[in-house]
Design a protein around this motif. Structure first.
Motif, short mmCIF file in Angstrom:
data_model
loop_
_atom_site.label_atom_id
_atom_site.label_comp_id
_atom_site.label_asym_id
_atom_site.label_seq_id
_atom_site.Cartn_x
_atom_site.Cartn_y
_atom_site.Cartn_z
N ASP A 20 -11.07 -4.07 -5.14
CA ASP A 20 -10.70 -4.89 -3.99
C ASP A 20 -10.68 -4.03 -2.72
O ASP A 20 -10.80 -2.82 -2.75
N SER A 21 -10.51 -4.72 -1.58
CA SER A 21 -10.31 -4.02 -0.33
C SER A 21 -9.00 -3.24 -0.44
O SER A 21 -7.94 -3.81 -0.73
N PHE A 22 -9.07 -1.96 -0.21
CA PHE A 22 -7.92 -1.12 -0.53
C PHE A 22 -7.98 0.13 0.32
O PHE A 22 -9.01 0.80 0.35
N GLN A 23 -6.92 0.46 1.01
CA GLN A 23 -6.94 1.66 1.84
C GLN A 23 -5.55 2.29 1.86
O GLN A 23 -4.59 1.69 2.33
N LEU A 24 -5.47 3.50 1.32
CA LEU A 24 -4.22 4.24 1.38
C LEU A 24 -4.07 4.86 2.77
O LEU A 24 -5.03 4.94 3.53
N PRO A 25 -2.87 5.30 3.12
CA PRO A 25 -2.69 5.95 4.44
C PRO A 25 -3.69 7.08 4.63
O PRO A 25 -3.97 7.85 3.71
N ALA A 26 -4.25 7.16 5.82
CA ALA A 26 -5.28 8.17 6.11
C ALA A 26 -4.72 9.58 5.98
O ALA A 26 -3.57 9.84 6.29
N ARG A 27 -5.58 10.48 5.50
CA ARG A 27 -5.23 11.89 5.40
C ARG A 27 -6.27 12.69 6.17
O ARG A 27 -7.42 12.28 6.28
N PRO A 28 -5.87 13.84 6.71
CA PRO A 28 -6.84 14.62 7.49
C PRO A 28 -8.00 15.11 6.63
O PRO A 28 -7.82 15.50 5.48
N ILE A 29 -9.20 15.08 7.19
CA ILE A 29 -10.38 15.57 6.51
C ILE A 29 -10.62 17.02 6.94
O ILE A 29 -10.65 17.32 8.13
N LEU A 30 -10.76 17.90 5.98
CA LEU A 30 -10.95 19.31 6.26
C LEU A 30 -12.44 19.63 6.29
O LEU A 30 -13.18 19.21 5.41
N ILE A 68 0.83 -1.20 0.00
CA ILE A 68 0.00 0.00 0.00
C ILE A 68 0.87 1.25 0.00
O ILE A 68 0.57 2.23 -0.70
N GLN A 69 1.94 1.23 0.76
CA GLN A 69 2.83 2.39 0.79
C GLN A 69 3.51 2.60 -0.56
O GLN A 69 3.69 3.74 -1.00
N GLU A 70 3.87 1.51 -1.22
CA GLU A 70 4.47 1.62 -2.55
C GLU A 70 3.49 2.25 -3.53
O GLU A 70 3.86 3.10 -4.34
N ILE A 71 2.23 1.83 -3.46
CA ILE A 71 1.21 2.40 -4.34
C ILE A 71 1.02 3.88 -4.03
O ILE A 71 0.94 4.72 -4.94
N SER A 72 0.95 4.20 -2.75
CA SER A 72 0.79 5.60 -2.33
C SER A 72 1.94 6.45 -2.83
O SER A 72 1.75 7.55 -3.37
N ASP A 73 3.16 5.96 -2.67
CA ASP A 73 4.33 6.71 -3.12
C ASP A 73 4.34 6.89 -4.63
O ASP A 73 4.70 7.97 -5.14
N PHE A 74 3.94 5.85 -5.36
CA PHE A 74 3.95 5.93 -6.82
C PHE A 74 2.91 6.93 -7.31
O PHE A 74 3.20 7.76 -8.18
#
Length: 205
Positions: free
Chosen positions: A132-142, A5-11
């Motif tokens: 698929d089940s998929f969750q990137l690192p959470a980000r703050p909601i404004l 997941i981190q690799e996908i997020s970084d890419f």
């Protein structure tokens, strides 16, 4: 799993100016990505060919990056697909501006366009659906509104030639000249009204 997941997020972060993750009741997990539209990378370039609207800017600048992102995610064992042509869904299908605000990418400006501290109102969005089940690192909601980016500024309201903008909403979308796309036509290209965006000072410092 976390490393993947981190690799996908970084890419994805390396391809696009901004991105966020959203859960939609009808479409499931969506990755909302955004690029800044500039004179050199005009994502607002579109027009008509054979009575069909063509997203020239999205096709040239957004599509190649989306294809790279989809290929990368697929190689990691997930099942991604673009929502709409070039990641640009039909208006009744998804509202990418609302989803961008929900994910914390930016705040809604008084002209109803998403504002970003760096990119102002110049971000244009696309969507990738992941089945698929998929969750990137959470980000703050404004939260919004009120929007501290706008403060007491109302330049966009004053600039609207058809007076359909009220703070944080367009009163009648059917009258908005950016929607009817009737301002000007050059060599098959349509240049919609963007007077409210021209005067917006957000992201210009």
């Amino acid at each position: 799993m976390e490393d993947t997941i981190q690799e996908i997020s970084d890419f994805i972060g390396s391809l696009f100016d901004v991105f966020g993750i959203a859960e939609h009741p009808d479409h499931g997990t969506l990755i909302i990505v955004g690029l800044e539209s500039t004179p050199e990378r005009n994502l607002d370039d579109f027009g008509w060919i054979d009575d069909e609207i063509k997203l020239f800017g999205f096709e040239k600048y957004m599509s190649p990056l989306l294809e790279s992102a989809v290929g990368f995610i697929r190689d990691k064992g997930y099942t991604p697909e673009l929502v709409g042509r070039h990641g640009y869904p039909k208006r009744e299908q998804l509202n990418l501006k609302e989803l961008a605000v929900q994910t914390g990418i930016g705040k809604r400006g008084k002209h109803s366009v998403v504002l970003h501290d760096k990119y102002g109102a110049r971000l244009r969005f696309a969507a990738i659906k992941v089945k698929d089940s998929f969750q990137l690192p959470a980000r703050p909601i404004l939260s919004e509104p009120p929007n501290p980016t706008c403060h007491n500024c109302s330049l966009c309201l004053e600039a609207c030639p058809v007076n359909v903008i009220e703070p944080y909403r367009v009163t009648d979308v059917s009258l908005c000249l950016s929607q009817v796309m009737a301002m000007e036509e050059q060599q098959g290209r349509i240049i919609p009204c963007d007077e409210c965006l021209k005067v917006c000072p957000a992201g210009t410092n």
